[in-house]
Design a protein around this motif. Structure first.
Motif, PDB file in Angstrom:
ATOM      1  N   TYR A   1       3.229 -45.448   5.064  1.00 27.22           N
ATOM      2  CA  TYR A   1       3.044 -46.850   5.437  1.00 27.22           C
ATOM      3  C   TYR A   1       4.351 -47.520   5.836  1.00 27.22           C
ATOM      4  CZ  TYR A   1      -1.442 -46.129   3.141  1.00 27.22           C
ATOM      5  OH  TYR A   1      -2.668 -45.638   2.789  1.00 27.22           O
TER       6      TYR A   1
ATOM      7  N   TYR B   1       5.676 -51.509   5.899  1.00 26.32           N
ATOM      8  CA  TYR B   1       5.438 -52.911   5.570  1.00 26.32           C
ATOM      9  C   TYR B   1       6.599 -53.739   6.109  1.00 26.32           C
ATOM     10  CZ  TYR B   1       5.254 -57.218   2.797  1.00 26.32           C
ATOM     11  OH  TYR B   1       5.234 -58.537   2.404  1.00 26.32           O
TER      12      TYR B   1
ATOM     13  N   ARG C   1       8.252 -57.659   6.545  1.00 27.76           N
ATOM     14  CA  ARG C   1       8.245 -59.062   6.148  1.00 27.76           C
ATOM     15  C   ARG C   1       9.037 -59.866   7.170  1.00 27.76           C
ATOM     16  NH1 ARG C   1      10.688 -61.852   0.600  1.00 27.76           N
ATOM     17  NH2 ARG C   1      10.320 -64.020   1.251  1.00 27.76           N
TER      18      ARG C   1
ATOM     19  N   GLU D   1       3.583 -61.209   7.167  1.00 26.88           N
ATOM     20  CA  GLU D   1       3.483 -59.843   6.660  1.00 26.88           C
ATOM     21  C   GLU D   1       2.738 -58.954   7.645  1.00 26.88           C
ATOM     22  OE1 GLU D   1       3.065 -59.617   2.026  1.00 26.88           O
ATOM     23  OE2 GLU D   1       1.733 -61.205   2.757  1.00 26.88           O
TER      24      GLU D   1
ATOM     25  N   LEU E   1       1.475 -54.726   7.963  1.00 23.02           N
ATOM     26  CA  LEU E   1       1.338 -53.432   7.295  1.00 23.02           C
ATOM     27  C   LEU E   1       0.676 -52.453   8.256  1.00 23.02           C
ATOM     28  CD1 LEU E   1       1.508 -51.700   4.675  1.00 23.02           C
ATOM     29  CD2 LEU E   1      -0.801 -52.537   4.131  1.00 23.02           C
TER      30      LEU E   1
ATOM     31  N   ASN F   1      -2.344 -54.124  12.627  1.00 18.83           N
ATOM     32  CA  ASN F   1      -1.824 -54.707  11.395  1.00 18.83           C
ATOM     33  C   ASN F   1      -2.954 -54.809  10.371  1.00 18.83           C
ATOM     34  OD1 ASN F   1      -0.481 -56.129   9.408  1.00 18.83           O
ATOM     35  ND2 ASN F   1      -0.534 -58.083  10.513  1.00 18.83           N
TER      36      ASN F   1
ATOM     37  N   ALA G   1      -2.521 -55.703   7.124  1.00 22.01           N
ATOM     38  CA  ALA G   1      -2.026 -56.428   5.955  1.00 22.01           C
ATOM     39  C   ALA G   1      -3.082 -57.283   5.284  1.00 22.01           C
ATOM     40  CB  ALA G   1      -0.828 -57.292   6.350  1.00 22.01           C
TER      41      ALA G   1
ATOM     42  N   TYR H   1      -6.497 -52.367   1.826  1.00 26.05           N
ATOM     43  CA  TYR H   1      -5.051 -52.118   1.803  1.00 26.05           C
ATOM     44  C   TYR H   1      -4.289 -53.099   0.900  1.00 26.05           C
ATOM     45  CZ  TYR H   1      -5.586 -48.933   5.775  1.00 26.05           C
ATOM     46  OH  TYR H   1      -5.932 -47.884   6.585  1.00 26.05           O
ATOM     47  N   GLU H   2      -5.019 -53.937   0.179  1.00 24.07           N
ATOM     48  CA  GLU H   2      -4.375 -54.995  -0.605  1.00 24.07           C
ATOM     49  C   GLU H   2      -3.430 -54.432  -1.672  1.00 24.07           C
ATOM     50  OE1 GLU H   2      -3.302 -58.771  -2.083  1.00 24.07           O
ATOM     51  OE2 GLU H   2      -4.036 -57.997  -0.166  1.00 24.07           O
TER      52      GLU H   2
ATOM     53  N   ARG I   1      -0.312 -53.152   0.050  1.00 22.13           N
ATOM     54  CA  ARG I   1       0.517 -54.272   0.535  1.00 22.13           C
ATOM     55  C   ARG I   1       1.315 -54.904  -0.595  1.00 22.13           C
ATOM     56  NH1 ARG I   1       0.653 -59.646   0.595  1.00 22.13           N
ATOM     57  NH2 ARG I   1      -1.239 -59.779  -0.682  1.00 22.13           N
TER      58      ARG I   1
ATOM     59  N   LYS J   1       5.356 -54.842  -0.923  1.00 27.36           N
ATOM     60  CA  LYS J   1       6.011 -56.150  -0.928  1.00 27.36           C
ATOM     61  C   LYS J   1       6.910 -56.304  -2.147  1.00 27.36           C
ATOM     62  CE  LYS J   1       5.017 -61.124  -0.992  1.00 27.36           C
ATOM     63  NZ  LYS J   1       3.943 -62.155  -0.968  1.00 27.36           N
TER      64      LYS J   1
END
Length: 539
Positions: free
Chosen positions: A384, A386, A388, A454, A456, A468, A470, A475-476, A479, A483
């Motif tokens: 993955y 991620y 920000r 955000e 992901l 994306n 996110a 996918y929570e 994520r 994060k």
């Protein structure tokens, strides 16, 4: 008694002299022996080349026999990442072994390189290495006024030039000839570190040069974030032609080392400073901005024909070189030596090199009012990515500029504002997406539209980073985990962006030509407003 004492003093002094002479002589021999056994290092770094654009990776439409030879003789890495998707901060991170948020002005594009940050090239020189470069070293930026006597990479060797090159836009520098000049100036038996910084495949390209050289458009590997259109394929072919030119000079250098009997004891590293100069790639923390090719060999020490899928960062190069060169006094670095991946301990299963790599970006070019950058950080695991985005209200590729600005004159000393989106290098692909927005809205938005705070990406399913996920429920957990890990690690490394005074990055001067955007646009000057904000820890 007096004569006896004098005689004793004389004898003692003689013995001390003999002892010192013996120790000095032994030390000199040890130094010479160490130099003979220290490896040479040839570091070949292309300018703007994304993974997987090398034939060793099986990518169609490209032939890189020199890169492939290094991979065959040593290790081919499939997950190597730069610290930043831009030239000068990425190169500064390589030199210092630190991430961009740890090196102040050197962590933004085209600023200063503070002398207080040690570089591995100086440490190598300190134990007897001859250091030098041809082509592009650390840059763009200002090292002279930061206290350096020469570019942080080493001594410049750029005098030899070529009478012609395969296409307009390629540098006329004779990289190979300059390497030979460097080699012949070093003392016999002296180890060397040489930085071959090709200007290729940085833009601009001669349009159609790839096809002209025999490239087949159907073989051009077009990433998912770009339209599969003939114009894009031609632009990719032009890009590939420049990579092959970089590779050709590397091949000559390798052949020369073999002829000189130096190849066996030379560590050769082939990589790039950031991703391809196309929309959604260079200057972006998505995959094609930070994921780069990497192959390393050391014929006398490393076994060949190996593929390593471990996550590695180019900030790992500095501690790797210093360890293999037997440099004892090494400053603190964030990078981790790759020595155990390069030379595994027999019968010992090597540990995973990294759980994740971190990347980041600040200002790229002068693309927004007040000379603001686009601050973002990312964490990449095996599966993955991620991202920000700290200021999602800003345009990630730079502000759009109305077409009416195209014909307006600009004040002398400033770059023009049109076509806008200046964090994307001007190119046929860039203009194509702008002009064909209605036809390719998704590709346009990926490149130019504002982004959420955000992002992901499931890299196994989506290497082009076009979806994306996110905000998708399944996918929570991933994520939140990424994060949290990103924030913890950034705080541990002292990143101003998570410590409350991240705007300090926007105070740093830009040394290149500015544009007529509103607000602060003083070339080479600090923006004092943001220095003050940094001191009071503005959120």
């Amino acid at each position: 008694m007096k004569n006896y004492t004098n005689q004793g003093v004389t004898i003692s002094r003689y013995l001390i002299f003999v002892l010192i002479s013996f120790i000095s002589c032994k030390t000199q021999k040890e130094i010479e022996s160490e130099q003979e056994h220290r490896p040479n290092i040839l570091f070949a770094i292309a300018d703007d080349q994304s993974f997987p654009y090398a034939s060793a990776y099986g990518t169609s439409g490209i032939k890189t026999p020199s890169f492939d030879k290094v991979a065959k003789d040593g290790v081919l890495f499939t997950n190597a990442f730069v610290a930043a998707p831009q030239c000068s901060p990425s190169r500064a991170a390589i030199l210092t072994g630190k991430n961009i948020w740890q090196i102040e002005e050197a962590g933004t594009h085209g600023s200063y390189f503070p002398k207080k940050h040690p570089v591995f090239t100086d440490l190598l020189a300190g134990v007897g290495y001859k250091t030098g470069f041809t082509g592009k070293p650390w840059g763009p930026g200002n090292w002279k006024d930061a206290g350096w006597l020469q570019n942080p990479v080493g001594q410049e060797f750029n005098e030899k030039m070529m009478s012609s090159v395969p296409a307009n836009g390629m540098a006329l520098k004779d990289y190979y000839g300059n390497f030979v000049d460097f080699f012949r100036q070093k003392e016999k038996g002296q180890p060397f570190f040489f930085w071959y910084g090709g200007h290729e495949p940085h833009r601009a390209y001669e349009e159609g040069s790839g096809v002209k050289a025999g490239k087949i458009l159907e073989e051009s590997a077009v990433p998912a974030f770009l339209p599969d259109h003939e114009l894009i394929r031609s632009d990719v072919a032009d890009y590939v032609l420049e990579i092959e030119w970089f590779d050709a000079h590397l091949g000559k250098m390798i052949q020369f080392l073999e002829e000189q009997g130096e190849l066996e004891n030379t560590i050769i590293v082939v990589t790039a400073d950031n991703g391809m100069p196309f929309p959604s790639a260079k200057a972006n923390l998505q995959e094609y901005g930070t994921h780069v090719p990497l192959a390393i060999c050391w014929p006398s020490k490393m076994k060949g024909n190996r593929v390593v899928e471990d996550l590695v960062a180019l900030i790992d190069m500095a501690p790797t070189f210093l360890e293999l060169a037997k440099v004892v006094k090494v400053p603190e670095m964030t990078g981790k030596s790759l020595s155990k991946l390069l030379i595994p301990v027999p019968d010992v299963q090597p540990k995973k090199h990294r759980e994740f790599v971190l990347t980041g970006r600040e200002r790229h070019t002068h693309a927004r009012p007040d000379n603001l950058g686009y601050p973002a950080r990312a964490i990449r695991t095996q599966d993955y990515l991620y991202v920000r985005n700290f200021k999602p209200h800003l345009w990630p590729a730079g502000d759009p500029v109305p077409f009416t600005q195209k014909t307006q004159a600009t004040t002398q000393g400033f770059k023009p504002l049109w076509p806008g989106f200046h964090d994307v290098d001007d190119s046929p692909s860039k203009l194509f997406l702008m002009e064909q927005q209605s036809e390719y809205p998704r590709h346009y938005n990926l490149a130019y539209d504002k982004r959420p705070s955000e992002q992901l990406y499931d890299i196994r399913k989506d290497p082009g980073c076009v979806n994306n996920v996110a905000q998708e429920p399944e996918y929570e957990e991933i994520r939140m985990d990424l994060k949290t890990k990103l924030e913890i690690e950034l705080k541990r490394q002292g990143d101003p962006r998570v410590l409350g005074y991240g705007n300090i990055f926007d105070s740093y001067p830009r040394m290149s030509i500015m544009r007529q955007f509103d607000g602060f646009n003083e070339r080479g000057e600090y923006n004092l407003d943001y220095i003050q904000e940094g001191q009071v820890k503005i959120e």
